[in-house]
Write an enzyme that holds these catalytic residues in place. Structure first.
Site, PDB file in Angstrom:
ATOM      1  N   SER A 324       0.839  -1.193   0.000  1.00  0.00           N
ATOM      2  CA  SER A 324       0.000   0.000   0.000  1.00  0.00           C
ATOM      3  C   SER A 324       0.883   1.255   0.000  1.00  0.00           C
ATOM      4  CB  SER A 324      -0.949  -0.038   1.204  1.00  0.00           C
ATOM      5  OG  SER A 324      -1.971   0.917   1.109  1.00  0.00           O
ATOM      6  N   ASP A 391      -8.122  -5.150  -6.109  1.00  0.00           N
ATOM      7  CA  ASP A 391      -7.552  -4.178  -5.177  1.00  0.00           C
ATOM      8  C   ASP A 391      -7.675  -2.780  -5.774  1.00  0.00           C
ATOM      9  OD1 ASP A 391      -6.101  -2.705  -3.375  1.00  0.00           O
ATOM     10  OD2 ASP A 391      -4.338  -3.995  -3.404  1.00  0.00           O
ATOM     11  N   HIS A 480      -7.471  -5.699  -0.869  1.00  0.00           N
ATOM     12  CA  HIS A 480      -6.245  -4.965  -0.529  1.00  0.00           C
ATOM     13  C   HIS A 480      -5.476  -5.626   0.610  1.00  0.00           C
ATOM     14  CE1 HIS A 480      -3.549  -1.590  -0.598  1.00  0.00           C
ATOM     15  NE2 HIS A 480      -3.828  -1.232   0.640  1.00  0.00           N
TER      16      HIS A 480
END
Length: 502
Positions: A324, A391, A480
């Site tokens: 991320s 994602d 995610h």
């Protein structure tokens, strides 16, 4: 040298800085209907700056999203604390039966920040309050304890390195990087314990807690570790990414602020400042004194530590990784090394492996990085950007931001595809709504059966299944998670160097 990172070399007249905490409905309305954005209270940019309607719409959505996150900043933080407390209190007490047993003992025990625990006695001053005292006297979780689990580890409790053998091939580095990107979400005591005691081939070096100016807190975190060989061959730097219940992290992910930095191009402001690099400053500040405490800035602290390690281990190379927002910091770090003229460090960079990484720059930035760093020439470092299925974060931010490098895309069957194309141009279109929800339902069903079918190490617990079920409401959130990225590197191995691009 580092002193060259200042306005004289980097700063350009073009920039766009968004302040979502400023402005109101009038400014939002004006953003939609007027090209001139420089007069809006929540936008900082050069006079005369204009945007077409498509770009203004994307900026409008970004600002609204940030305002919503900021509105719920307190409730999100409170929810995160309560979830962490609730999910740790039973394990800290030895399960439900241990929890009930400790209720009846009349002692309060709290996990300490070390491997041992400390105990304190709680007195009520009167025997009349004893029944109430019993309700309070349980083992309470301590967030600095080596036993404390974050939401990330509760969703995926695996700490082993799987089939990692220490080989130097790209997929082995990717598998190790996925686990390092997951581990860095834990506290320093947990990280040290796992690396030194469970990762037999690795040795903990340092956990860094660095100052983040936009956040006004020491919230940029990274861990450094190396292999245990007498003459180490591999050093790993893993950056912590977006915290699930941290509104500011999510604001950074969807922010559209950028600086135009010569000669790189447009670079995401929030990610750059999280590294401690400020192109608006005329001088370099490797540390920041706040409340009589000197806080390191991430880029300078990691750069200096790497220089010392690589001097001690002449045959070692290093890799950068993160999930991320951590992936964004990992790919920006070598870009700043170029600006800092750290050629000796760049020569020792083996690769960058990111997971669920947001976009960090425009097309010029990508061209600049591929020309100077990831140029596929001989010993040039590798850059692989892993994206799992639906994602959403790798599709953000929009506007002028673009990805570059090699994308390793995995579908929900953990089947890989290697490409250099941007993914799913219609991801945010209405036609993609039904596929998003149907895939979320499939991932929940897969989570129930993957353990019995594939093996117990892939079994998903009730917390993970609840998280999957949440995807039936918000289908872009569960993909995610790091569990699917770890599963992808283990169940979908691919020859990264020799696979054909699509």
């Amino acid at each position: 040298m580092a002193a060259s990172i200042g306005r004289g070399i980097l700063w350009n007249a073009e920039f766009l800085v968004v302040h979502p905490e400023h402005g109101g409905f009038t400014d939002l309305f004006s953003l939609l209907f007027f090209k001139q954005i420089c007069r809006l209270r929540f936008v900082e940019c050069p006079d005369g700056t204009t945007l077409g309607f498509p770009d203004r719409w994307v900026l409008f959505v970004s600002i609204v999203a940030q305002k919503i996150f900021l509105l719920f900043k307190g409730p999100m933080a409170w929810t995160g604390s309560m979830v962490g407390f609730a999910l740790n209190i039973f394990p800290e007490n030895g399960g439900l039966l241990g929890f009930l047993r400790n209720l009846l003992r009349g002692k309060c025990e709290s996990s300490s920040s070390s491997s041992a625990s400390f105990r304190t006695s709680v007195s009520c001053g009167s025997i009349a309050f004893f029944p109430l005292l019993l309700l309070c006297q349980i083992i309470t979780p301590n967030e600095k304890s080596p036993r404390f689990q974050t939401v990330v580890s509760l969703l995926d409790g695996r700490t082993d390195l799987g089939d990692y053998t220490g080989s130097g091939n790209s997929m082995a580095h990717a598998s190790l990087s996925a686990m390092a990107s997951k581990l860095v979400y834990e506290n320093s005591a947990v990280i040290r314990d796992v690396i030194n005691n469970q990762w037999q081939q690795m040795e903990f070096v340092e956990f860094l807690n660095c100052w983040n100016e936009p956040r006004q807190s020491a919230s940029t975190q990274a861990v450094i570790f190396r292999d245990k060989l007498p003459d180490s061959r591999l050093i790993v730097v893993a950056f912590r990414g977006t915290q699930l219940f941290d509104a500011c992290d999510w604001c950074t992910d969807v922010d559209l602020s950028w600086y135009d930095i010569q000669p790189m191009g447009r670079v995401h402001r929030g990610f750059l400042k999280a590294l401690g690099v400020d192109p608006c400053c005329d001088s370099v500040r490797p540390t920041v004194p706040i409340d009589n405490i000197t806080h390191p800035l991430a880029y300078y602290a990691i750069r200096d530590k790497l220089r010392a390690l690589l001097k001690d281990h002449e045959n070692a190379r290093f890799i950068l990784t993160g999930h991320s927002m951590g992936g964004a910091l990992a790919v920006l770090f070598p870009a700043v090394l170029v600006l800092d003229k750290q050629e000796d460090l760049l020569e020792r960079l083996a690769g960058v492996y990111t997971f669920g990484q947001p976009r960090v720059g425009d097309r010029r930035f990508g061209d600049h990085m591929e020309r100077l760093i990831f140029n596929k020439n001989g010993s040039a470092p590798e850059y692989y950007r892993f994206v799992y299925c639906n994602d959403m974060i790798p599709r953000l931010p929009r506007l002028h931001f673009k990805h570059f490098g090699t994308c390793v895309y995995y579908n929900s069957l953990y089947q890989p595809q290697i490409t250099r194309k941007e993914l799913d141009d219609n991801y945010f279109s209405l036609r993609n709504v039904i596929p998003l929800y149907s895939n979320a339902a499939w991932e929940l069903l897969r989570g129930v059966f993957i353990g019995p079918v594939i093996g117990k190490e892939y079994r998903e617990g009730w917390i993970q299944l609840i998280y999957r079920a949440f995807g039936l409401v918000v289908p872009v959130l569960p993909p995610h998670g790091l569990r699917d990225y770890v599963n992808s590197t283990r169940l979908g191995p691919v020859d990264l160097c020799n696979s054909k691009l699509t």
